[in-house]
Design an enzyme around this catalytic site. Structure first.
Site, PDB file in Angstrom:
ATOM      1  N   ASP A 178       0.834  -1.203   0.000  1.00  0.00           N
ATOM      2  CA  ASP A 178       0.000   0.000   0.000  1.00  0.00           C
ATOM      3  C   ASP A 178       0.872   1.258   0.000  1.00  0.00           C
ATOM      4  OD1 ASP A 178      -2.322   1.446   0.021  1.00  0.00           O
ATOM      5  OD2 ASP A 178      -2.781   1.093   2.134  1.00  0.00           O
ATOM      6  N   HIS A 192       2.756   3.458  -8.921  1.00  0.00           N
ATOM      7  CA  HIS A 192       2.627   2.013  -9.190  1.00  0.00           C
ATOM      8  C   HIS A 192       3.877   1.496  -9.917  1.00  0.00           C
ATOM      9  CE1 HIS A 192      -1.309   2.079  -7.564  1.00  0.00           C
ATOM     10  NE2 HIS A 192      -1.878   2.731  -8.565  1.00  0.00           N
ATOM     11  N   LEU A 250      11.766 -19.897  -5.016  1.00  0.00           N
ATOM     12  CA  LEU A 250      10.792 -19.009  -4.364  1.00  0.00           C
ATOM     13  C   LEU A 250       9.475 -19.139  -5.120  1.00  0.00           C
ATOM     14  CD1 LEU A 250      10.029 -16.441  -2.532  1.00  0.00           C
ATOM     15  CD2 LEU A 250      10.608 -15.098  -4.530  1.00  0.00           C
TER      16      LEU A 250
HETATM   17  C1  FPP Z   1      -1.912   0.145  -3.367  1.00  0.00           C
HETATM   18  O1  FPP Z   1      -1.473   1.484  -3.333  1.00  0.00           O
HETATM   19  C2  FPP Z   1      -1.335  -0.535  -4.513  1.00  0.00           C
HETATM   20  C3  FPP Z   1      -2.050  -1.094  -5.536  1.00  0.00           C
HETATM   21  C4  FPP Z   1      -3.527  -1.080  -5.550  1.00  0.00           C
HETATM   22  C5  FPP Z   1      -1.397  -1.717  -6.677  1.00  0.00           C
HETATM   23  C6  FPP Z   1      -0.129  -2.444  -6.382  1.00  0.00           C
HETATM   24  C7  FPP Z   1       0.513  -2.803  -7.661  1.00  0.00           C
HETATM   25  C8  FPP Z   1       1.840  -2.795  -7.909  1.00  0.00           C
HETATM   26  C9  FPP Z   1       2.888  -2.516  -6.931  1.00  0.00           C
HETATM   27  C10 FPP Z   1       2.351  -3.026  -9.269  1.00  0.00           C
HETATM   28  C11 FPP Z   1       1.979  -4.240  -9.968  1.00  0.00           C
HETATM   29  C12 FPP Z   1       2.435  -5.543  -9.447  1.00  0.00           C
HETATM   30  C13 FPP Z   1       2.693  -6.574 -10.288  1.00  0.00           C
HETATM   31  C14 FPP Z   1       2.712  -7.956  -9.779  1.00  0.00           C
HETATM   32  C15 FPP Z   1       2.949  -6.395 -11.693  1.00  0.00           C
HETATM   33  P1  FPP Z   1      -2.545   2.652  -3.459  1.00  0.00           P
HETATM   34  O2  FPP Z   1      -2.680   2.994  -4.894  1.00  0.00           O
HETATM   35  O3  FPP Z   1      -3.836   2.247  -2.816  1.00  0.00           O
HETATM   36  O4  FPP Z   1      -1.845   3.777  -2.662  1.00  0.00           O
HETATM   37  P2  FPP Z   1      -2.558   4.927  -1.815  1.00  0.00           P
HETATM   38  O5  FPP Z   1      -3.328   4.247  -0.711  1.00  0.00           O
HETATM   39  O6  FPP Z   1      -1.425   5.735  -1.299  1.00  0.00           O
HETATM   40  O7  FPP Z   1      -3.442   5.689  -2.754  1.00  0.00           O
END
Ligand code: FPP
Length: 257
Positions: free
Chosen positions: A27, A44, A138
């Site tokens: 997150d 992201h 892994l």
């Molecule tokens: C949460 O942060 C994160 C996500 C919803 C997406 C996570 C995805 C990745 C790290 C990249 C893709 C992974 C792969 C396997 C290719 P948020 O957007 O909710 O952050 P915020 O709460 O600060 O808005």
């Protein structure tokens, strides 16, 4: 238990216990980007870069299972450009990283529903799982279009469809019908960016997991942050509802705790 170095970089720290399965709620990508005046997708992308570092660190610390919460069933409710951007990141990661992950001995598993993803992404996910199925260094389990409640609904539907009698349903049978069938339950769940909630992640499997929550945003959660989580886990006294990890009283003076 000493850790063995599995790459060119040395592992300098040893732990009395290392989690077999680490699950991560990655997150804070959006807030990381906002704090730098960047669009959310830049967060992201930085989060994806960080994932590469954490996968390598898990290999070095001989952690055999890593599950990452990358796209939830609820994430479809985000703006279309963010959803499309995340789908594109997933396709790009498979296009550009699969060969190296396979060469490093990483087995890829997918948990969640393939439905609703673009056919090209479905094909890539299936290909990644198939290509890496015999790797053992892994297991990287990617929760994509995943929701814990959805997983339980899916398991119940399959149990009923298989005509299993109610008296034959127990926790072990339910586990075998989850997307995570065959994986050990997570020992340690890490949530970055400070929120204290489970957000529909592995709600069946984390019944006895240890939690580690850090205010650090996911793109900044580097190897030194992972080490802090592992040190914290090392100090935990896991009792699983009993009096000690093994079910015996380790020290009679603990009896009243
Ligand atoms: C949460 O942060 C994160 C996500 C919803 C997406 C996570 C995805 C990745 C790290 C990249 C893709 C992974 C792969 C396997 C290719 P948020 O957007 O909710 O952050 P915020 O709460 O600060 O808005």
């Amino acid at each position: 238990m000493p850790n063995t170095s599995s790459g060119s970089e040395e592992v300098h720290e040893t732990f009395s216990k290392i989690p077999t399965h680490v699950a991560v709620i990655m997150d804070g990508n959006g807030r990381w980007a906002k704090s730098r005046g960047l669009p959310r997708l830049a967060g992201h992308k930085a989060g994806t870069e960080n994932l590469r570092r954490i996968i390598r660190a898990c290999v070095r610390y001989s952690i055999p299972y890593l599950t990452i919460y990358a796209f939830s069933t609820e994430n479809w409710g985000r703006p279309t450009d963010e959803v499309q951007g995340l789908m594109q990141i997933m396709e790009d990661v498979i296009d550009h990283e699969l060969e190296e992950l396979n060469a490093e001995g990483v087995q890829i598993r997918h948990i969640g529903r393939l439905e609703r993803m673009a056919p090209s992404l479905q094909e890539k996910v299936l290909r990644s799982v198939e290509l890496t199925r015999n790797n053992t260094r892994l297991t990287l389990c990617i929760a994509w279009n995943y929701g814990g409640r959805d997983e339980i609904v899916c398991a119940i539907q399959r149990i009923i469809a298989e005509g299993i009698r109610p008296e034959d349903v127990d926790a072990e049978l339910v586990s075998r019908h989850m997307f995570t069938a065959g994986l050990p339950d997570p020992d340690l769940v890490i949530r970055t960016s400070g929120e204290m909630r489970i957000s529909n992640f592995l709600i069946w499997q984390t019944a006895y997991a240890e939690w580690y929550v850090t205010p650090t945003y996911w793109p900044d959660f580097d190897e030194s942050e992972l080490l802090k989580a592992l040190r914290s886990y090392d100090q935990r006294d896991r009792r699983f509802g009993k009096l000690s990890e093994t079910g015996c009283i380790a020290n009679p003076t603990d009896e009243h705790e």
